[in-house]
Design a protein around this motif. Structure first.
Motif, PDB file in Angstrom:
ATOM      1  N   SER A 111     131.213   1.963 -12.570  1.00 35.76           N
ATOM      2  CA  SER A 111     130.230   1.418 -11.635  1.00 35.76           C
ATOM      3  C   SER A 111     130.716   0.104 -11.030  1.00 35.76           C
ATOM      4  CB  SER A 111     128.880   1.202 -12.323  1.00 35.76           C
ATOM      5  OG  SER A 111     128.965   0.175 -13.295  1.00 35.76           O
ATOM      6  N   ASP A 140     114.412  -0.380 -12.278  1.00 42.00           N
ATOM      7  CA  ASP A 140     115.258  -1.571 -12.268  1.00 42.00           C
ATOM      8  C   ASP A 140     116.325  -1.483 -11.174  1.00 42.00           C
ATOM      9  OD1 ASP A 140     118.060  -2.778 -13.642  1.00 42.00           O
ATOM     10  OD2 ASP A 140     116.300  -4.080 -13.774  1.00 42.00           O
ATOM     11  N   TRP A 141     116.347  -2.479 -10.284  1.00 44.50           N
ATOM     12  CA  TRP A 141     117.285  -2.447  -9.163  1.00 44.50           C
ATOM     13  C   TRP A 141     118.738  -2.516  -9.629  1.00 44.50           C
ATOM     14  CZ3 TRP A 141     118.909  -0.812  -4.918  1.00 44.50           C
ATOM     15  CH2 TRP A 141     120.000  -1.397  -4.265  1.00 44.50           C
ATOM     16  N   ASN A 142     119.022  -3.322 -10.617  1.00 45.44           N
ATOM     17  CA  ASN A 142     120.403  -3.448 -11.076  1.00 45.44           C
ATOM     18  C   ASN A 142     120.939  -2.118 -11.609  1.00 45.44           C
ATOM     19  OD1 ASN A 142     120.774  -6.207 -10.456  1.00 45.44           O
ATOM     20  ND2 ASN A 142     119.647  -6.789 -12.300  1.00 45.44           N
ATOM     21  N   LYS A 143     120.093  -1.387 -12.312  1.00 45.83           N
ATOM     22  CA  LYS A 143     120.507  -0.067 -12.802  1.00 45.83           C
ATOM     23  C   LYS A 143     120.720   0.892 -11.635  1.00 45.83           C
ATOM     24  CE  LYS A 143     119.253   3.518 -16.159  1.00 45.83           C
ATOM     25  NZ  LYS A 143     118.264   3.971 -17.167  1.00 45.83           N
ATOM     26  N   LEU A 188     121.575   0.070  -8.585  1.00 46.03           N
ATOM     27  CA  LEU A 188     122.793  -0.322  -7.874  1.00 46.03           C
ATOM     28  C   LEU A 188     124.026   0.211  -8.595  1.00 46.03           C
ATOM     29  CD1 LEU A 188     124.143  -1.866  -5.592  1.00 46.03           C
ATOM     30  CD2 LEU A 188     124.031  -3.944  -7.001  1.00 46.03           C
ATOM     31  N   GLN A 189     124.031   0.145  -9.917  1.00 47.99           N
ATOM     32  CA  GLN A 189     125.137   0.718 -10.692  1.00 47.99           C
ATOM     33  C   GLN A 189     125.220   2.227 -10.455  1.00 47.99           C
ATOM     34  OE1 GLN A 189     124.075  -0.652 -14.709  1.00 47.99           O
ATOM     35  NE2 GLN A 189     125.905  -1.935 -14.687  1.00 47.99           N
TER      36      GLN A 189
END
Length: 259
Positions: A62, A100-103, A105-106
């Motif tokens: 990622s 969750d945005w970070n997840k 994005l990954q």
């Protein structure tokens, strides 16, 4: 002649089963995943059982530029990649306003960006050689929008569309691109996606990762462009093109909801 396959997400599930199938045919492997200890166990098992060479790369795919770094490493090691299998990917279950945005994005980076970059890098070499095979693992989720699974479904729709287009571009160059589209499967996918309670994964008749891998590998070798595992999955995938999209989305929501 030995054909070396690079397989991403090779530490478990469909990726691991694909590695076993390829090794059983006396072909070498480049396996990529984050779990070093698991990959080392797999390397030892496959090399001892099938007398093949297994090269390991421990990497979080990622990360931006992961594909370029791996391509550089295989090139420096003089490893020719004959089959590229972009299997790594994950999902995230829940209402989009709550996930969750970070997840996510990954997920976007892994499911789409890294897969696309890998394909570009190794496909260029395959074109020069006039031979090669690529399998991109999509999903039956690629055929319809997925409420509570919105980003994942969108990434897999991209993988399917991308694979079909690139296959058309290289079909006369001795290369085939296959989009494998499994439905819900017995792997660790549902754990990562946090969807063990969804109706679709409550079924007791889900196919095993081995079944899907065998189907996918055979489809890749035959040069199939789109390989949908399971008769019912095939019927549902193609019927979604005939039914109004609004209805398809409503039905998909029902199937993906918690049991």
């Amino acid at each position: 002649m030995k054909n070396t396959a690079l397989i991403t997400g090779a530490s478990n599930g469909i990726g691991l089963e694909l590695a076993k199938i390829h090794a059983s045919k006396s072909h070498d492997l480049v396996l990529i995943a984050r779990n070093k200890s698991k990959l080392e166990e797999i390397k030892k098992e496959l090399e001892e059982q099938y007398k093949v060479s297994v090269y390991l790369i421990i990497k979080d795919l990622s990360e931006i530029n992961a594909a370029q770094e791996i391509y550089n490493e295989t090139t420096e090691q003089n490893i020719q990649i004959d089959y590229l299998i972009n299997n790594a990917g994950f999902g995230d279950y829940g209402m989009f306003t709550e996930t969750d945005w970070n997840k996510e994005l990954q997920m976007i980076n892994l499911n789409m960006t890294t897969l696309t970059h890998f394909t570009k890098l190794y496909l260029q070499d395959m074109v020069l050689r006039g031979r090669g095979k690529i399998m991109n693992v999509a999903s039956t989720a690629a055929f319809q929008s997925g409420p509570t699974f919105a980003v994942y479904s969108a990434t897999k729709a991209y993988v399917l569309s991308f694979s079909e287009a690139i296959n058309n571009e290289v079909k006369d160059k001795g290369i085939t691109i296959t989009a494998l589209c499994p439905g819900a499967t017995k792997t660790g996918f549902q754990d990562v996606a946090a969807m063990n309670d969804s109706k679709i994964f409550k079924s007791k008749n889900l196919p095993s990762a081995k079944e899907v891998a065998e189907f996918g590998y055979a489809s890749m070798m035959k040069g199939k462009t789109v390989a949908i595992h399971g008769i019912m999955n095939s019927i549902l995938a193609f019927s979604s093109r005939l039914i109004p999209r609004a209805i398809v989305v409503k039905v998909t929501r029902i199937v993906l909801d918690k049991a």
